[in-house]
Enzyme design. Structure first.
Site, PDB file in Angstrom:
ATOM      1  N   ARG A  13       0.831  -1.209   0.000  1.00 45.42           N
ATOM      2  CA  ARG A  13       0.000   0.000   0.000  1.00 45.42           C
ATOM      3  C   ARG A  13       0.863   1.256   0.000  1.00 45.42           C
ATOM      4  O   ARG A  13       0.940   1.973  -0.975  1.00 45.42           O
ATOM      5  CB  ARG A  13      -0.957  -0.035   1.217  1.00 45.42           C
ATOM      6  CG  ARG A  13      -2.095   0.962   1.153  1.00 45.42           C
ATOM      7  CD  ARG A  13      -1.718   2.380   1.494  1.00 45.42           C
ATOM      8  NE  ARG A  13      -1.121   2.517   2.826  1.00 45.42           N
ATOM      9  CZ  ARG A  13      -0.570   3.647   3.276  1.00 45.42           C
ATOM     10  NH1 ARG A  13      -0.499   4.717   2.512  1.00 45.42           N
ATOM     11  NH2 ARG A  13      -0.020   3.702   4.486  1.00 45.42           N
ATOM     12  N   ASP A  14       1.608   1.502   1.068  1.00 49.16           N
ATOM     13  CA  ASP A  14       2.333   2.774   1.171  1.00 49.16           C
ATOM     14  C   ASP A  14       3.477   2.828   0.165  1.00 49.16           C
ATOM     15  O   ASP A  14       3.811   3.891  -0.343  1.00 49.16           O
ATOM     16  CB  ASP A  14       2.878   2.968   2.600  1.00 49.16           C
ATOM     17  CG  ASP A  14       3.088   4.434   2.934  1.00 49.16           C
ATOM     18  OD1 ASP A  14       2.839   5.287   2.065  1.00 49.16           O
ATOM     19  OD2 ASP A  14       3.499   4.728   4.072  1.00 49.16           O
ATOM     20  N   HIS A 205       5.595   4.766  12.417  1.00 51.09           N
ATOM     21  CA  HIS A 205       5.542   4.648  10.949  1.00 51.09           C
ATOM     22  C   HIS A 205       6.531   5.664  10.382  1.00 51.09           C
ATOM     23  O   HIS A 205       6.218   6.853  10.274  1.00 51.09           O
ATOM     24  CB  HIS A 205       4.100   4.928  10.503  1.00 51.09           C
ATOM     25  CG  HIS A 205       3.871   4.911   9.027  1.00 51.09           C
ATOM     26  ND1 HIS A 205       3.178   3.901   8.389  1.00 51.09           N
ATOM     27  CD2 HIS A 205       4.199   5.790   8.051  1.00 51.09           C
ATOM     28  CE1 HIS A 205       3.099   4.156   7.094  1.00 51.09           C
ATOM     29  NE2 HIS A 205       3.712   5.307   6.868  1.00 51.09           N
ATOM     30  N   HIS A 207       9.157   7.135   7.599  1.00 54.27           N
ATOM     31  CA  HIS A 207       9.746   7.206   6.260  1.00 54.27           C
ATOM     32  C   HIS A 207      11.224   7.546   6.453  1.00 54.27           C
ATOM     33  O   HIS A 207      11.632   7.990   7.530  1.00 54.27           O
ATOM     34  CB  HIS A 207       8.996   8.232   5.409  1.00 54.27           C
ATOM     35  CG  HIS A 207       7.641   7.723   4.967  1.00 54.27           C
ATOM     36  ND1 HIS A 207       7.392   7.284   3.697  1.00 54.27           N
ATOM     37  CD2 HIS A 207       6.483   7.544   5.653  1.00 54.27           C
ATOM     38  CE1 HIS A 207       6.129   6.870   3.597  1.00 54.27           C
ATOM     39  NE2 HIS A 207       5.549   7.018   4.783  1.00 54.27           N
ATOM     40  N   CYS A 238       9.218   9.672  -3.392  1.00 51.40           N
ATOM     41  CA  CYS A 238       8.460  10.700  -4.089  1.00 51.40           C
ATOM     42  C   CYS A 238       8.529  10.486  -5.598  1.00 51.40           C
ATOM     43  O   CYS A 238       9.616  10.350  -6.154  1.00 51.40           O
ATOM     44  CB  CYS A 238       9.036  12.070  -3.727  1.00 51.40           C
ATOM     45  SG  CYS A 238       8.282  13.387  -4.663  1.00 51.40           S
ATOM     46  N   ASN A 247       9.219   4.309   2.730  1.00 41.66           N
ATOM     47  CA  ASN A 247       9.156   3.755   4.088  1.00 41.66           C
ATOM     48  C   ASN A 247      10.491   3.113   4.413  1.00 41.66           C
ATOM     49  O   ASN A 247      11.196   2.611   3.529  1.00 41.66           O
ATOM     50  CB  ASN A 247       8.104   2.644   4.168  1.00 41.66           C
ATOM     51  CG  ASN A 247       6.686   3.179   4.125  1.00 41.66           C
ATOM     52  OD1 ASN A 247       6.021   3.058   3.106  1.00 41.66           O
ATOM     53  ND2 ASN A 247       6.234   3.770   5.202  1.00 41.66           N
TER      54      ASN A 247
HETATM   55  P1  HMG Z   1     -12.822  15.015  -2.709  1.00 40.40           P
HETATM   56  O1  HMG Z   1     -12.511  15.462  -4.124  1.00 40.40           O
HETATM   57  O2  HMG Z   1     -12.854  16.058  -1.652  1.00 40.40           O
HETATM   58  O3  HMG Z   1     -14.139  14.163  -2.541  1.00 40.40           O
HETATM   59  O4  HMG Z   1     -11.758  13.890  -2.320  1.00 40.40           O
HETATM   60  P2  HMG Z   1     -15.462  14.006  -3.326  1.00 40.40           P
HETATM   61  O5  HMG Z   1     -16.392  13.325  -2.398  1.00 40.40           O
HETATM   62  O6  HMG Z   1     -15.857  15.325  -3.957  1.00 40.40           O
HETATM   63  O7  HMG Z   1     -15.086  12.973  -4.504  1.00 40.40           O
HETATM   64  C1  HMG Z   1     -14.214  13.286  -5.576  1.00 40.40           C
HETATM   65  C2  HMG Z   1     -14.186  12.121  -6.544  1.00 40.40           C
HETATM   66  O8  HMG Z   1     -13.670  10.965  -5.915  1.00 40.40           O
HETATM   67  C3  HMG Z   1     -15.607  11.744  -7.033  1.00 40.40           C
HETATM   68  O9  HMG Z   1     -15.455  11.207  -8.322  1.00 40.40           O
HETATM   69  C4  HMG Z   1     -15.980  10.633  -6.081  1.00 40.40           C
HETATM   70  O10 HMG Z   1     -16.943   9.774  -6.661  1.00 40.40           O
HETATM   71  C5  HMG Z   1     -14.660   9.928  -5.894  1.00 40.40           C
HETATM   72  P3  HMG Z   1     -15.799  12.081  -9.636  1.00 40.40           P
HETATM   73  O11 HMG Z   1     -17.206  12.536  -9.444  1.00 40.40           O
HETATM   74  O12 HMG Z   1     -14.809  13.242  -9.614  1.00 40.40           O
HETATM   75  O13 HMG Z   1     -15.557  11.127 -10.755  1.00 40.40           O
HETATM   76  N1  HMG Z   1     -14.517   9.228  -4.602  1.00 40.40           N
HETATM   77  C6  HMG Z   1     -14.100   7.959  -4.476  1.00 40.40           C
HETATM   78  N2  HMG Z   1     -13.725   7.047  -5.396  1.00 40.40           N
HETATM   79  C7  HMG Z   1     -13.347   5.840  -4.935  1.00 40.40           C
HETATM   80  N3  HMG Z   1     -13.296   5.527  -3.622  1.00 40.40           N
HETATM   81  C8  HMG Z   1     -13.639   6.424  -2.679  1.00 40.40           C
HETATM   82  C9  HMG Z   1     -14.073   7.707  -3.113  1.00 40.40           C
HETATM   83  N4  HMG Z   1     -14.480   8.807  -2.446  1.00 40.40           N
HETATM   84  C10 HMG Z   1     -14.751   9.730  -3.376  1.00 40.40           C
HETATM   85  N5  HMG Z   1     -13.564   6.097  -1.394  1.00 40.40           N
HETATM   86  C11 HMG Z   1     -11.037  11.962  -1.074  1.00 40.40           C
HETATM   87  C12 HMG Z   1     -11.808  13.294  -1.051  1.00 40.40           C
HETATM   88  C13 HMG Z   1     -10.868  11.519   0.338  1.00 40.40           C
HETATM   89  C14 HMG Z   1     -11.826  10.958  -1.870  1.00 40.40           C
HETATM   90  C15 HMG Z   1      -9.667  12.221  -1.748  1.00 40.40           C
HETATM   91  O14 HMG Z   1      -9.087  13.305  -1.112  1.00 40.40           O
HETATM   92  C16 HMG Z   1      -8.780  11.025  -1.670  1.00 40.40           C
HETATM   93  O15 HMG Z   1      -9.019  10.001  -2.297  1.00 40.40           O
HETATM   94  N6  HMG Z   1      -7.650  11.132  -0.882  1.00 40.40           N
HETATM   95  C17 HMG Z   1      -6.783  10.022  -0.640  1.00 40.40           C
HETATM   96  C18 HMG Z   1      -5.360  10.463  -0.629  1.00 40.40           C
HETATM   97  C19 HMG Z   1      -4.464   9.284  -0.355  1.00 40.40           C
HETATM   98  O16 HMG Z   1      -4.814   8.153  -0.598  1.00 40.40           O
HETATM   99  N7  HMG Z   1      -3.243   9.563   0.164  1.00 40.40           N
HETATM  100  C20 HMG Z   1      -2.302   8.543   0.459  1.00 40.40           C
HETATM  101  C21 HMG Z   1      -2.649   7.719   1.671  1.00 40.40           C
HETATM  102  S1  HMG Z   1      -2.256   8.514   3.208  1.00 40.40           S
HETATM  103  C22 HMG Z   1      -0.588   8.167   3.479  1.00 40.40           C
HETATM  104  O17 HMG Z   1       0.058   7.634   2.617  1.00 40.40           O
HETATM  105  C23 HMG Z   1       0.023   8.503   4.810  1.00 40.40           C
HETATM  106  C24 HMG Z   1       0.295   7.263   5.680  1.00 40.40           C
HETATM  107  O18 HMG Z   1       1.154   6.361   5.017  1.00 40.40           O
HETATM  108  C25 HMG Z   1       0.930   7.693   6.994  1.00 40.40           C
HETATM  109  C26 HMG Z   1       2.137   8.616   6.776  1.00 40.40           C
HETATM  110  O19 HMG Z   1       3.143   8.215   6.185  1.00 40.40           O
HETATM  111  O20 HMG Z   1       2.003   9.768   7.196  1.00 40.40           O
HETATM  112  C27 HMG Z   1      -1.018   6.532   5.986  1.00 40.40           C
HETATM  113 MG    MG Z   2       3.335   6.507   4.994  1.00 41.90          MG
END
Ligand code: HMG
Ligand code: MG
Length: 287
Positions: A13-14, A205, A207, A238, A247
């Site tokens: 995933r990450d 966690h 990086h 990145c 990570n």
């Molecule tokens: P948004 O644009 O504010 O939300 O995004 P929305 O509700 O307006 O939806 C936008 C579009 O996404 C729409 O599609 C929705 O249908 C779709 P469109 O009409 O444009 O075709 N949508 C979805 N599609 C599939 N699955 C869903 C979903 N929800 C909405 N669940 C949203 C808000 C949260 C969706 C967006 O900001 C997003 O997907 N963010 C995720 C970012 C991400 O994955 N980042 C990486 C993970 S975090 C990380 O890596 C950190 C971690 O490792 C810890 C660390 O290292 O710090 C965990």
């Molecule tokens: Mg991470």
């Protein structure tokens, strides 16, 4: 203090979410199947987020459907909202992770909403998960520093961690997202968080951008943490900085812990095979 330490494998995933380009589903499945033979109890394999935001995770349901599930291993998935949770449930994820941030800037960049708004999305996920008897893990990003807001006050991390716990998260993973923290900053942050949550409910966690992840793990071990996230082969980094570290590498963490006398229960040969596979996948992707 116990000498057992658990490593949670988050590479599929990450790691893979940060790789440039598309990686075939079959190759992701093969990586997870290889990781399933290493001895992890938890492997994070999927993310049900918007495919426009993170196209690399668009085949998460197919990955969960394609893997050979090993007994005793929980296969987890990220869910940012109820829609993501329902997709994770339908794909038979064994647990979900909600992911918040300790800084407003990162919350906006990662989730397109404020910290308070993110919790309004997490609450129905946790209610639905409780109904489905699915464990929920919580993440806090930017626990020492945020790329948008600068240094993160330790109290802000403690507040968000406590809110995740209050929602029912069985564990909160503290994300050092930028990979540039010093052990001193990690220790300061943990002191504030440990005033709110016991060490047994926390994970580290890290990086590894600045090469200090192992030293930061040592700081967290000193504070009593016994669970660490890592990616086989150090997957991730990145997309705009080829070769940048992602990570901390699982094999490096396992070797480091073994040298310090901690038991991880991992099969080192099987881990080396998985790490080689992860690195080859990355090389092929960047070729
Ligand atoms: P948004 O644009 O504010 O939300 O995004 P929305 O509700 O307006 O939806 C936008 C579009 O996404 C729409 O599609 C929705 O249908 C779709 P469109 O009409 O444009 O075709 N949508 C979805 N599609 C599939 N699955 C869903 C979903 N929800 C909405 N669940 C949203 C808000 C949260 C969706 C967006 O900001 C997003 O997907 N963010 C995720 C970012 C991400 O994955 N980042 C990486 C993970 S975090 C990380 O890596 C950190 C971690 O490792 C810890 C660390 O290292 O710090 C965990
Ligand atoms: Mg991470």
């Amino acid at each position: 203090m116990s000498h057992a330490v658990e490593i949670v494998e988050v590479g599929p995933r990450d790691g893979l979410q940060n790789e440039p380009g598309v990686i075939a589903t079959a190759r992701k499945v093969a990586l997870v199947d290889t990781l399933s033979r290493v001895g992890f109890r938890r492997i994070e394999v999927a993310s049900f987020v918007s495919p426009k935001w993170v196209p690399q995770m668009a085949d998460s349901a197919e990955v969960l459907a394609g893997i050979a599930r090993a007994p005793g291993v929980r296969y987890g998935a990220l869910a940012p909202n109820l829609r993501g949770f329902e997709a994770a449930l339908a794909a038979q994820a064994d647990e979900v992770a909600i992911f918040g941030a300790a800084s407003e800037g990162f919350s906006q960049a990662n989730l397109n909403c404020s910290i308070d708004e993110s919790f309004a999305r997490f609450a129905p996920i946790c209610a639905a998960a409780a109904e489905a008897a699915l464990p929920v893990r919580g993440y806090v990003s930017c626990v020492t520093e945020c790329p948008y807001d600068g240094p993160t006050p330790p109290e802000a991390v403690a507040r968000v961690a406590a809110r995740l716990r209050a929602l029912g998260c069985y564990e909160v993973s503290l994300g050092e997202t930028l990979g540039r923290a010093t052990p001193r900053a990690v220790a300061r942050m943990l002191e504030a968080v440990l005033a709110e949550l016991p060490a047994a409910e926390l994970a580290g966690h890290f990086h590894d951008t600045a090469g200090r992840a192992l030293a930061n793990i040592d700081a967290a071990l000193d504070a009593g943490l016994r669970v660490f996230d890592a990616s086989a082969g150090g997957l991730g980094g990145c997309p705009y900085a080829p070769g940048a570290a992602g990570n901390v590498a699982t094999e490096a963490v396992a070797a480091h812990l073994a040298a310090a006398g901690y038991e991880t229960g991992l099969d080192r040969d099987a881990l080396d095979r998985a790490a080689q596979m992860a690195r080859a996948l990355r090389r092929k992707e960047r070729a």
